[in-house]
Design an enzyme around this catalytic site. Structure first.
Site, PDB file in Angstrom:
ATOM      1  N   HIS D 191     -46.024   6.864  12.572  1.00 52.88           N
ATOM      2  CA  HIS D 191     -44.633   7.310  12.704  1.00 52.88           C
ATOM      3  C   HIS D 191     -44.142   6.946  14.102  1.00 52.88           C
ATOM      4  O   HIS D 191     -44.846   7.178  15.085  1.00 52.88           O
ATOM      5  CB  HIS D 191     -44.517   8.815  12.470  1.00 52.88           C
ATOM      6  CG  HIS D 191     -43.095   9.302  12.539  1.00 52.88           C
ATOM      7  ND1 HIS D 191     -42.179   9.030  11.548  1.00 52.88           N
ATOM      8  CD2 HIS D 191     -42.433  10.000  13.484  1.00 52.88           C
ATOM      9  CE1 HIS D 191     -41.016   9.553  11.887  1.00 52.88           C
ATOM     10  NE2 HIS D 191     -41.136  10.147  13.048  1.00 52.88           N
ATOM     11  N   GLY D 200     -38.743  12.158  10.528  1.00 59.31           N
ATOM     12  CA  GLY D 200     -37.817  11.525   9.580  1.00 59.31           C
ATOM     13  C   GLY D 200     -37.246  10.213  10.071  1.00 59.31           C
ATOM     14  O   GLY D 200     -37.900   9.471  10.800  1.00 59.31           O
ATOM     15  N   LEU D 226     -43.348  15.749   4.864  1.00 58.64           N
ATOM     16  CA  LEU D 226     -43.037  14.544   5.628  1.00 58.64           C
ATOM     17  C   LEU D 226     -43.415  14.664   7.117  1.00 58.64           C
ATOM     18  O   LEU D 226     -42.991  15.602   7.797  1.00 58.64           O
ATOM     19  CB  LEU D 226     -41.525  14.245   5.514  1.00 58.64           C
ATOM     20  CG  LEU D 226     -41.057  12.949   6.197  1.00 58.64           C
ATOM     21  CD1 LEU D 226     -41.678  11.735   5.550  1.00 58.64           C
ATOM     22  CD2 LEU D 226     -39.551  12.860   6.189  1.00 58.64           C
ATOM     23  N   ASP D 227     -44.196  13.704   7.596  1.00 62.32           N
ATOM     24  CA  ASP D 227     -44.543  13.603   9.023  1.00 62.32           C
ATOM     25  C   ASP D 227     -45.214  14.872   9.555  1.00 62.32           C
ATOM     26  O   ASP D 227     -45.116  15.180  10.751  1.00 62.32           O
ATOM     27  CB  ASP D 227     -43.299  13.286   9.862  1.00 62.32           C
ATOM     28  CG  ASP D 227     -42.683  11.936   9.502  1.00 62.32           C
ATOM     29  OD1 ASP D 227     -43.428  11.063   9.024  1.00 62.32           O
ATOM     30  OD2 ASP D 227     -41.472  11.751   9.687  1.00 62.32           O
ATOM     31  N   ALA D 228     -45.890  15.602   8.684  1.00 64.97           N
ATOM     32  CA  ALA D 228     -46.499  16.865   9.105  1.00 64.97           C
ATOM     33  C   ALA D 228     -48.010  16.895   8.909  1.00 64.97           C
ATOM     34  O   ALA D 228     -48.650  17.924   9.123  1.00 64.97           O
ATOM     35  CB  ALA D 228     -45.853  18.032   8.353  1.00 64.97           C
TER      36      ALA D 228
END
Lengths: 283, 283, 283, 283
Positions: D191, D200, D226-228
């Protein structure tokens, strides 16, 4: 070497640099440092000159008068300061000593160009350390049930000591909105996370829970919205799974000290310009 | 956006900035970037302007004619270049592919503003990789007993391809003094140590023997004295006792790539000025 | 939490870890930290365990007796220490306060696990700062014509204060060979360059002349050869052409402080093993 | 050198290290690397051994059988792998080439210990680059109106190529929850922000708006949120007011490449253990 620092922000257009440098050349100004920045997104232009004071035929007041027409012509927000007129910085701390001790030592050894008229704390622990430096210590306890009197006293002390700048050196109390407005862009905070990650309380605990591999610190101007003011400086340090929250606290202290002292130095040397909640730092 | 880049070095005195910015303002030049530096030790002044080409009423040749009297008045060493006239860069490599592959990819993806008329190597291993990029590959073997013919051929190829710049992307051969002189400040090398530590051969072995805790890489202009030319860029990476020489070689590759590509980029954008074997880099 | 620290170096062979961890398990030792390192070049094995003291049925003396046969079997160089028995550290300084003030503050705030029986300096400037911390200040002037009496006194003070460790916190005097031998691997120095670059005097001036883009600091054990002892820790900070030697001195101070305090901490926690003039640091 | 890698996580208690190292010593296992970690917060213990395969009298299957009783006794989650059995890694990309080209070059030059059975992309741009490396290119367009068929095909391809690991090398599509569950802790994403900041879309635009002074990249396992997912590796690079969003994108690419390749390498060498959405990385 005594210098004048001319700091300018204005809408961008052709001829600004020429006009300003002509002005300086007309008076034989010896430029020791010059920085420019055109921000294409906002259409603004930023500029900072450092000029040897002994090369100019006038003092700060005359400088201001002579420059005013140019400033008007270009709709400039501007200021000029004299490096020999040290800013007056009130330090505020709580119980943690690392940032305060670091700033006091830098000031004491001549590294930080400012005066420190007093230190304000909501606790009394750091009195002896501060007083050893010959600086008055103002103990202003904060009543959790009614914080208003304390902050009224803080505000009074800042004005009484004619401070230009207030540094929250891990003060651990949230300033009331009115104080934030009264001293806008004059209050500098060090937050112990890499903002915008981990706003608010116990950022190292938040960082540990999320499992990040770097922790950081952020030096920023205080605004009414918590930890959301313009960022002056940031840095990080690597951690690993071996580091407990206590290790993070210890490692983070060094980053906090470094970031706060660098950010404050930029501010004291008039290197920071704020526009749209962001900073231009002519480091 | 097409720009002209005006790069100046001259003895410091009052009025240089005013004169130059006046010149630009006279012709309505739109300055997009300006950097100055007064070196108090040497008494020299350095300056770089980037000006939108479409804001000026003349081409590069007319610019040069118009600016020449000012340059003479201030005894300037100067150059002006057009960002749309890409520099021609000959890459030289040996068997190791990491720096070459990195530069080729940056060029191929449009990140590196230059042309690459050819790659020269003393080995044939990297031919296919180079040719996939549509770049001619010149295999010039070096006979250890008699290197002279090879370097004559190298020199010929550089001139034939009208190169402005030569990059030794881990070429692993020492250029003869004559070549260094012929292309002074045009040949960029990446040395796999943090200079001035570990000059010469096998720097990672030297670093391992000394037990350093960081290893680095240095991008510099090649001069006749080995690894002693003006430094453009450096960086380091942390190592520990766990890292063998092989690990250092692997970790070092990433630093070499990053440092070389950054240094070359500064060079291609005319951000590097050399004075007294040191560089001013307006990054 | 009180721990025993078992630190071992021996020729590598199969079964060392099993033997040692069996020994610890036999006595129900609760291992809180374990680090191993096989050095393939030298064929040596290094190992450090931290064990909760309250999980073991014996004190340090009994531990030593119980472990001795294993140590003999594997020809170990080894030591075991008790985290509650703080090392005694004599600090030595000259006129510059930054490293000394930093170490004193860390000690004072409980961050540095050691005792500081005294500070020795060849000047008297830092007396008040040291005495504020409640630490005796020993002023031992060094006669440039005859340094021997001063170093005899230094040696006497170190022994009188039963120091385990001596820290040269920018002491600026070269210790005589005899002192280096007498306190081998007990004297820690901070050198203000990224060794092996810029050995000896005025490293920032040397760095400025060479035009490097990063400057650094090195924490190392003092040996008879100047600035050539085993390196414990290093770090760097980026500089640019704008930074004068004075700026480098200022920026370097922060690196010196950080590197020295980290290196000293590793030493105090028995994390440093020396072999062949290099260190294994189980950080 | 061929090694077996034994990776263990279990509730902490006395005797684990002894039991495991005894087991290894019993079979004359030559330990080349050993790492332990006691997490005091969770009460879990983590451990990784690398053992020379030629020092052991059995193969992986026999190792598993012999070790199983110990694993049961200590309620271990564990795995053992053979360094000579390379993991099979499917790379997924979109139009941006930098991460893909970097991984392909590392693999091609022998730096990345894995097999790459195929590259999957929702666009066709990178086909020639991939095929030059001799790797099949699977173009699986994603219909924005109905993404389900595309991800069914992706899932099929991953299984068909018997992949252990999937790397989203700037794939730019959000994987559906079912895929995340099917390949839990097998899908690695890069990311382009320093998570948890700027989750995001368009993180560099978010970073520019907030005025941060460092930007970063995060390599993490993909989970349904998401992205966690658990973070494997992160790093940052300094920026300034001069850097536009385009500059951030360019500077960020280098961080993304470095962070992804380091994180993937840790994964390929079985150095990453996941517990409670956080990683232990025995780097």
């Amino acid at each position: 070497m005594r210098t004048f620092r001319l700091v300018i922000a204005c809408p961008d257009r052709v001829g600004i640099v020429a006009k300003v440098s002509n002005f300086l050349a007309t008076y034989n100004g010896w430029i020791t440092e010059a920085s420019h920045h055109s921000d294409t997104q906002s259409g603004w232009f930023f500029m900072r000159h450092e000029i040897r004071a002994d090369s100019l035929p006038f003092d700060l007041e005359e400088f201001r008068r002579a420059f005013a027409p140019i400033a008007r012509e270009f709709s400039m927000k501007w200021r000029v300061s004299d490096s020999s007129e040290l800013k007056r910085v009130v330090l505020m701390a709580s119980r943690e000593s690392h940032c305060l001790a670091d700033l006091l030592h830098r000031w004491h050894s001549g590294e930080l160009p400012c005066e420190i008229p007093c230190v304000i704390s909501n606790h009394d622990e750091l009195r002896s350390m501060v007083e050893w430096h010959g600086i008055p210590y103002c103990h202003v306890p904060v009543d959790p049930q009614d914080k208003e009197p304390a902050f009224a006293e803080v505000s009074r002390l800042i004005r009484e000591h004619a401070a230009d700048t207030v540094v929250l050196a891990r003060y651990m109390q949230i300033l009331p909105p009115q104080l934030c407005r009264e001293f806008a862009m004059q209050v500098i905070n060090i937050h112990h996370s890499f903002l915008p990650s981990f706003v608010g309380a116990r950022p190292y605990h938040q960082a540990s829970l999320r499992g990040v591999k770097l922790i950081g610190a952020t030096c920023h101007y205080v605004t009414e919205e918590l930890d959301a003011g313009p960022i002056i400086e940031q840095d990080v340090v690597r951690i690993s799974h071996r580091d407990s929250v206590e290790d993070m606290v210890r490692l983070g202290k060094d980053v906090e000290k470094m970031v706060l002292s660098r950010g404050l130095r930029y501010h004291l040397e008039d290197r920071v310009l704020v526009h749209d909640n962001r900073t231009v730092v002519f480091a």
